[in-house]
Design an enzyme around this catalytic site. Structure first.
Site, mmCIF file in Angstrom:
data_model
loop_
_atom_site.group_PDB
_atom_site.id
_atom_site.type_symbol
_atom_site.label_atom_id
_atom_site.label_comp_id
_atom_site.label_asym_id
_atom_site.label_seq_id
_atom_site.Cartn_x
_atom_site.Cartn_y
_atom_site.Cartn_z
ATOM 1 N N ARG A 10 12.924 4.538 12.607
ATOM 2 C CA ARG A 10 11.646 5.246 12.587
ATOM 3 C C ARG A 10 10.796 4.826 13.795
ATOM 4 O O ARG A 10 11.328 4.293 14.765
ATOM 5 C CB ARG A 10 10.953 4.978 11.251
ATOM 6 C CG ARG A 10 11.820 5.447 10.060
ATOM 7 C CD ARG A 10 11.149 5.212 8.730
ATOM 8 N NE ARG A 10 9.929 6.004 8.586
ATOM 9 C CZ ARG A 10 9.038 5.828 7.604
ATOM 10 N NH1 ARG A 10 9.267 4.886 6.675
ATOM 11 N NH2 ARG A 10 7.954 6.559 7.530
ATOM 12 N N PRO A 67 0.781 -1.225 0.000
ATOM 13 C CA PRO A 67 0.000 0.000 0.000
ATOM 14 C C PRO A 67 0.817 1.282 0.000
ATOM 15 O O PRO A 67 1.846 1.382 0.666
ATOM 16 C CB PRO A 67 -0.829 -0.103 1.297
ATOM 17 C CG PRO A 67 -0.129 -1.114 2.127
ATOM 18 C CD PRO A 67 0.509 -2.069 1.168
ATOM 19 N N ASN A 68 0.307 2.221 -0.780
ATOM 20 C CA ASN A 68 0.847 3.582 -0.903
ATOM 21 C C ASN A 68 2.138 3.669 -1.705
ATOM 22 O O ASN A 68 2.625 4.765 -1.978
ATOM 23 C CB ASN A 68 1.036 4.240 0.479
ATOM 24 C CG ASN A 68 -0.264 4.296 1.247
ATOM 25 O OD1 ASN A 68 -1.248 4.810 0.739
ATOM 26 N ND2 ASN A 68 -0.303 3.730 2.440
ATOM 27 N N TYR A 82 11.090 8.897 0.972
ATOM 28 C CA TYR A 82 11.027 7.880 -0.081
ATOM 29 C C TYR A 82 11.619 8.304 -1.425
ATOM 30 O O TYR A 82 11.605 7.533 -2.380
ATOM 31 C CB TYR A 82 9.566 7.430 -0.268
ATOM 32 C CG TYR A 82 8.975 6.811 0.982
ATOM 33 C CD1 TYR A 82 9.459 5.605 1.470
ATOM 34 C CD2 TYR A 82 7.956 7.441 1.687
ATOM 35 C CE1 TYR A 82 8.944 5.036 2.622
ATOM 36 C CE2 TYR A 82 7.426 6.876 2.847
ATOM 37 C CZ TYR A 82 7.919 5.676 3.309
ATOM 38 O OH TYR A 82 7.404 5.110 4.445
ATOM 39 N N GLU A 138 12.703 -9.600 1.654
ATOM 40 C CA GLU A 138 11.928 -8.448 2.163
ATOM 41 C C GLU A 138 12.737 -7.172 1.955
ATOM 42 O O GLU A 138 13.931 -7.136 2.262
ATOM 43 C CB GLU A 138 11.659 -8.657 3.658
ATOM 44 C CG GLU A 138 10.951 -7.486 4.312
ATOM 45 C CD GLU A 138 10.767 -7.663 5.823
ATOM 46 O OE1 GLU A 138 11.056 -8.773 6.349
ATOM 47 O OE2 GLU A 138 10.354 -6.694 6.472
ATOM 48 N N HIS A 189 12.743 -2.754 2.185
ATOM 49 C CA HIS A 189 12.165 -1.469 2.544
ATOM 50 C C HIS A 189 13.063 -0.353 2.031
ATOM 51 O O HIS A 189 14.295 -0.488 2.048
ATOM 52 C CB HIS A 189 11.985 -1.330 4.058
ATOM 53 C CG HIS A 189 11.081 -2.382 4.604
ATOM 54 N ND1 HIS A 189 9.717 -2.339 4.447
ATOM 55 C CD2 HIS A 189 11.361 -3.550 5.235
ATOM 56 C CE1 HIS A 189 9.193 -3.434 4.983
ATOM 57 N NE2 HIS A 189 10.164 -4.183 5.473
ATOM 58 N N ASN A 213 8.024 -5.701 -0.846
ATOM 59 C CA ASN A 213 7.903 -4.558 0.062
ATOM 60 C C ASN A 213 6.422 -4.466 0.406
ATOM 61 O O ASN A 213 5.632 -3.875 -0.335
ATOM 62 C CB ASN A 213 8.403 -3.259 -0.589
ATOM 63 C CG ASN A 213 8.392 -2.092 0.398
ATOM 64 O OD1 ASN A 213 7.836 -2.202 1.493
ATOM 65 N ND2 ASN A 213 8.994 -0.979 0.012
ATOM 66 N N ALA A 221 3.156 -0.875 4.812
ATOM 67 C CA ALA A 221 2.582 -0.875 6.163
ATOM 68 C C ALA A 221 2.109 -2.264 6.606
ATOM 69 O O ALA A 221 2.127 -2.582 7.803
ATOM 70 C CB ALA A 221 1.433 0.123 6.238
ATOM 71 N N ARG A 267 4.958 10.908 -2.558
ATOM 72 C CA ARG A 267 4.724 10.642 -1.143
ATOM 73 C C ARG A 267 5.974 10.911 -0.309
ATOM 74 O O ARG A 267 7.023 10.287 -0.552
ATOM 75 C CB ARG A 267 4.373 9.156 -1.039
ATOM 76 C CG ARG A 267 4.252 8.643 0.347
ATOM 77 C CD ARG A 267 4.215 7.111 0.361
ATOM 78 N NE ARG A 267 3.988 6.650 1.702
ATOM 79 C CZ ARG A 267 4.238 5.429 2.116
ATOM 80 N NH1 ARG A 267 4.722 4.520 1.272
ATOM 81 N NH2 ARG A 267 4.013 5.081 3.350
HETATM 82 C C1 DQA Z 1 8.238 0.991 3.848
HETATM 83 C C2 DQA Z 1 8.308 1.193 5.368
HETATM 84 C C3 DQA Z 1 6.955 0.987 6.012
HETATM 85 O O1 DQA Z 1 7.034 1.174 7.408
HETATM 86 C C4 DQA Z 1 5.950 1.970 5.467
HETATM 87 O O2 DQA Z 1 4.667 1.726 5.991
HETATM 88 C C5 DQA Z 1 5.918 2.000 3.966
HETATM 89 C C6 DQA Z 1 7.156 1.864 3.223
HETATM 90 C C7 DQA Z 1 9.556 1.322 3.157
HETATM 91 O O3 DQA Z 1 9.740 0.881 2.022
HETATM 92 O O4 DQA Z 1 10.390 2.041 3.713
HETATM 93 O O5 DQA Z 1 4.865 2.240 3.372
HETATM 94 O O6 DQA Z 1 7.948 -0.371 3.605
#
Ligand code: DQA
Length: 138
Positions: free
Chosen positions: A105, A10-11, A23, A96, A98, A72, A75, A18
């Site tokens: 964070r 998501p997102n 990011y 995995e 990120h 990835n 959230a 964003r």
């Molecule tokens: C994320 C880190 C997550 O905590 C966050 O909710 C994201 C992006 C990252 O790629 O840094 O949406 O996965």
């Protein structure tokens, strides 16, 4: 030819717009095109969804035939027992990823339901985290 898929949660469709301080300002598609050109020896796909069940469906769909999954879960990483179980259930190794250093964070980002069943975890290198994950499969 190795078959890999990047699954984004998501997102992450908003990359570029964003929170660019966290990011970056590149869209995922811009980054993806560059990476595909750089690794012509890899059959690289990309899937993004804001919906938890669609991510689980994609893990099940690719998780018995692809050579690698770069996940990835955004959230959902920190909340989804369902995605964690799917990673455990499939045969294809999952790395995995990120973009940000989640340990630098909020506390709630320190928990991952994916890590225990991932082949490895790469985080904190910006979009380069994805590229390092690709390299791990080569
Ligand atoms: C994320 C880190 C997550 O905590 C966050 O909710 C994201 C992006 C990252 O790629 O840094 O949406 O996965």
């Amino acid at each position: 030819m190795k078959k890999l898929i990047i699954i984004n949660g998501p997102n992450l469709n908003l990359l570029g717009k964003r929170e660019p301080n966290i990011y970056g300002s590149l869209t995922f598609n811009e980054f993806f095109e560059t990476v595909k050109e750089k690794y012509p020896q890899v059959n690289l796909e990309h899937f993004q969804s804001n919906v938890e069940g669609e991510i689980i469906d994609k893990l099940q769909e690719t998780g018995f035939s692809y050579d690698g999954i770069i996940l990835n879960a955004a959230a959902y990483t920190h909340t989804s027992v369902g995605i964690g179980d799917a990673v455990k259930a499939i045969e294809t190794p999952v790395v995995e990823v990120h973009i940000s250093n989640t340990f630098d964070r909020e506390e709630f980002r320190h928990k991952s339901y994916i890590s225990p069943n991932a082949k490895g975890v790469i985080l904190g290198f910006g979009l380069q985290s994805y590229e390092l994950a690709i390299q791990s499969f080569l």
